[in-house]
Design an enzyme around this catalytic site. Structure first.
Site, PDB file in Angstrom:
ATOM      1  N   GLU A 153       0.826  -1.229   0.000  1.00 55.15           N
ATOM      2  CA  GLU A 153       0.000   0.000   0.000  1.00 55.15           C
ATOM      3  C   GLU A 153       0.851   1.265   0.000  1.00 55.15           C
ATOM      4  O   GLU A 153       0.589   2.218   0.749  1.00 55.15           O
ATOM      5  CB  GLU A 153      -0.953  -0.008   1.189  1.00 55.15           C
ATOM      6  CG  GLU A 153      -2.037  -1.033   1.030  1.00 55.15           C
ATOM      7  CD  GLU A 153      -3.186  -0.842   2.007  1.00 55.15           C
ATOM      8  OE1 GLU A 153      -2.977  -0.298   3.092  1.00 55.15           O
ATOM      9  OE2 GLU A 153      -4.306  -1.265   1.661  1.00 55.15           O
ATOM     10  N   GLU A 212      -6.121  -8.096  -1.112  1.00 50.80           N
ATOM     11  CA  GLU A 212      -6.830  -7.753   0.118  1.00 50.80           C
ATOM     12  C   GLU A 212      -8.242  -7.323  -0.222  1.00 50.80           C
ATOM     13  O   GLU A 212      -8.413  -6.449  -1.075  1.00 50.80           O
ATOM     14  CB  GLU A 212      -6.164  -6.601   0.880  1.00 50.80           C
ATOM     15  CG  GLU A 212      -4.820  -6.915   1.449  1.00 50.80           C
ATOM     16  CD  GLU A 212      -4.277  -5.781   2.300  1.00 50.80           C
ATOM     17  OE1 GLU A 212      -5.074  -5.010   2.884  1.00 50.80           O
ATOM     18  OE2 GLU A 212      -3.045  -5.649   2.354  1.00 50.80           O
TER      19      GLU A 212
HETATM   20  C1  BGP Z   1      -4.677  -2.475   4.837  1.00 52.41           C
HETATM   21  C2  BGP Z   1      -3.403  -3.229   5.232  1.00 52.41           C
HETATM   22  C3  BGP Z   1      -3.627  -4.548   5.866  1.00 52.41           C
HETATM   23  C4  BGP Z   1      -4.925  -4.677   6.652  1.00 52.41           C
HETATM   24  C5  BGP Z   1      -6.083  -3.914   6.019  1.00 52.41           C
HETATM   25  C6  BGP Z   1      -7.325  -3.916   6.883  1.00 52.41           C
HETATM   26  O1  BGP Z   1      -4.390  -1.134   4.828  1.00 52.41           O
HETATM   27  O2  BGP Z   1      -2.618  -3.466   4.068  1.00 52.41           O
HETATM   28  O3  BGP Z   1      -2.479  -4.775   6.674  1.00 52.41           O
HETATM   29  O4  BGP Z   1      -4.740  -4.347   7.959  1.00 52.41           O
HETATM   30  O5  BGP Z   1      -5.712  -2.601   5.751  1.00 52.41           O
HETATM   31  O6  BGP Z   1      -7.264  -2.827   7.746  1.00 52.41           O
HETATM   32  P1  BGP Z   1      -7.508  -3.029   9.297  1.00 52.41           P
HETATM   33  O7  BGP Z   1      -6.648  -4.171   9.707  1.00 52.41           O
HETATM   34  O8  BGP Z   1      -7.134  -1.744   9.935  1.00 52.41           O
HETATM   35  O9  BGP Z   1      -8.982  -3.340   9.432  1.00 52.41           O
END
Ligand code: BGP
Length: 485
Positions: free
Chosen positions: A177, A384
């Site tokens: 990201e 993701e």
């Molecule tokens: C993205 C990241 C992941 C994951 C996802 C979900 O930004 O790449 O690592 O965490 O977010 O977010 P969160 O875990 O805050 O719900």
């Protein structure tokens, strides 16, 4: 009913070392920037402590102890029929300080064992080199990605793991990201995101221009490091498939008012410029204009430009959770360097989850079409996508119809993007197939998994794993190649 996808489509799931492994000091691992974060909440950004502070940094210290439970956990992924599983190599397991003269053999051996275990279940590893896990020593001694010397430290780390796992891993991606940094603003959540991506920390005197300049410089060095790693990776194994990784939220204008349309366009250019450099190997025109207009100009050498051009990626890995709607806050032209002119607003046409993330499956198909329009025929892997929720155990079971609904709707849009729109999506890895620590808040209670983990926000609990209803749903989706949604 879904649409049956190609046999080699990579169905699976994704985690990150710092959110799952725990064992934060085991096997010679050093302290990473993820190890000095506190827990946060839906409204409170996680704090960055000055080094490790006992009792404050626990979320990533325990994770779900995946470092010790990976065999049982991968067996569950194998039971679902996973074709691929994404995780990151914790940079500090390989180079504990980032600038160590030699790599840490215990760390290298751990990932040898992990990838062997994946292959035992017919699961293809998909590996992130840097998932918010920069060695903290590189922050304290070099200033994180603000220092050009970190490029070669990263490239050396990439070279070591590319060579070590050249016969076990085909799919790689560089920085997780990286695009998050482009949204720099006065919102403390964005300061947190710049920290997780580049180890930059701002004092309260930093202006928006200061933050923008620092982020642009760090982003440039990260992009050069990525491009050099792609080149070296291809020399080590020409069969490597190496990608950049960006978050893509579908962006919408709040209205057809011309200023809102321009604000939407500027926001999308800001979202995509890292992708542009990853894919085309050069900065987009509006960014070169921005550099000239504002004097916020990274240190870019001719050699850097040659590296960016030679190190373009083989595919793009994307995270997609939600869409975002923006409006212009003034009638004047919204400029890329004034995010203040572009304001995020509520979209009355979509619902939100408990963390106010807009639930918008069609936005995923929209975003995939945008990427395909910009970069025709470039393979895309969704690495993701998931639904964070407060799951409850009732009579020893977890019923999560809300998660099945979210995932079913998003997978249906991916299938249309492939079959109806002709977009080369090569895989769908849902986020957090097993409950792990939230990156944004450090909570365990924000659960994404098909597998429940009996741990609370303090890392207390039996650690027992439990198949949720969605476990069986996703197993059937994979068994029917997406036909039975
Ligand atoms: C993205 C990241 C992941 C994951 C996802 C979900 O930004 O790449 O690592 O965490 O977010 O977010 P969160 O875990 O805050 O719900």
């Amino acid at each position: 009913m879904g649409i049956k996808l190609q046999d080699d489509f990579l169905w699976g799931g994704a985690i990150a070392a710092h959110q799952a492994e725990g064992a934060w000091q085991a096997g010679g691992k050093g302290v990473s920037i993820a190890d000095i974060l506190t827990a946060g909440s839906h409204t409170e950004p996680r704090q960055i402590t000055d080094g490790v502070v006992d009792g404050l940094n626990y979320p990533n210290h325990h994770g779900i102890d995946f470092y010790h439970t990976y065999k049982e956990d991968l067996a569950l992924m194998g039971e679902m029929g996973f074709k691929a599983f994404r995780t990151s190599i914790a940079w500090t397991r390989i180079f504990p300080n980032g600038d160590d003269a030699t790599p840490n053999e215990e760390g290298l051996q751990f990932y040898d064992d992990l990838f062997d275990e994946m292959h035992k279940h017919g699961i293809e590893p998909v590996v992130t080199l840097n998932h918010f896990e920069m060695p903290y020593h590189l922050v304290t001694e070099y200033g994180g990605w603000s220092d050009r010397r970190v490029i070669d430290l990263f490239v050396n780390y990439a070279k070591v793991v590319f060579e070590r796992y050249r016969d076990k891993v085909t799919y790689w991606m560089t920085h997780n990201e990286i695009s998050n940094q482009a949204a720099v603003s006065d919102n403390p959540f964005f300061d947190f995101m710049v920290w997780t991506n580049s180890g930059l920390k701002f004092d309260d005197k930093a202006t928006l221009a200061d933050k923008q300049a620092a982020m642009m410089q760090a982003g440039h060095y990260e992009l050069v490091a990525s491009a050099k790693a792609v080149q070296i990776g291809h020399e080590i194994n020409p069969d490597f498939v190496i990608g950049g990784m960006v978050n893509v939220a579908a962006l919408y204008p709040a209205s057809p008012k011309p200023a809102d349309m321009l604000a939407f366009q500027k926001a999308r250019q800001a979202r995509d410029w890292f992708t542009d450099v990853h894919v085309r190997g050069a900065y987009p025109a509006e960014l070169e204009a921005f550099f000239k207009r504002t004097g916020i100009r990274p240190d870019i050498t001719d050699e850097d430009r040659a590296d960016l051009l030679a190190g373009t990626v083989d595919y793009m890995a994307i995270s997609y959770y939600n869409s975002t709607t923006v409006r212009a806050t003034s009638e004047q032209d919204a400029e890329i360097d004034h995010p203040a002119d572009v304001e995020v607003v509520k979209n009355d046409f979509v619902k939100v989850n408990d963390w106010d993330w807009a639930v918008d499956p069609q936005g995923l198909r929209y975003a995939l079409n945008e990427l395909n329009d910009m970069y025709p025929y470039l393979p895309i892997m969704i690495v993701e996508n998931g639904f964070g929720a407060y799951d409850e155990i009732v009579d020893g079971q977890v019923h999560d119809p809300y998660r099945i609904d979210y995932l079913k709707a998003h997978v249906a849009e991916v299938e249309k993007a492939i079959v109806n729109d002709g977009i080369p999506v090569i895989g769908y890895l849902s986020w957090g197939p097993i409950d792990i620590v939230s990156a944004g808040t450090g909570e365990m209670k924000k659960r994404y998994g098909y597998i429940y983990v009996d741990l609370d926000d303090m890392g207390e609990g039996s650690g027992e794993r439990l198949r949720k209803d969605s476990f069986y749903w996703y197993k059937q989706v994979i068994a029917t190649q997406g036909e039975d949604l």
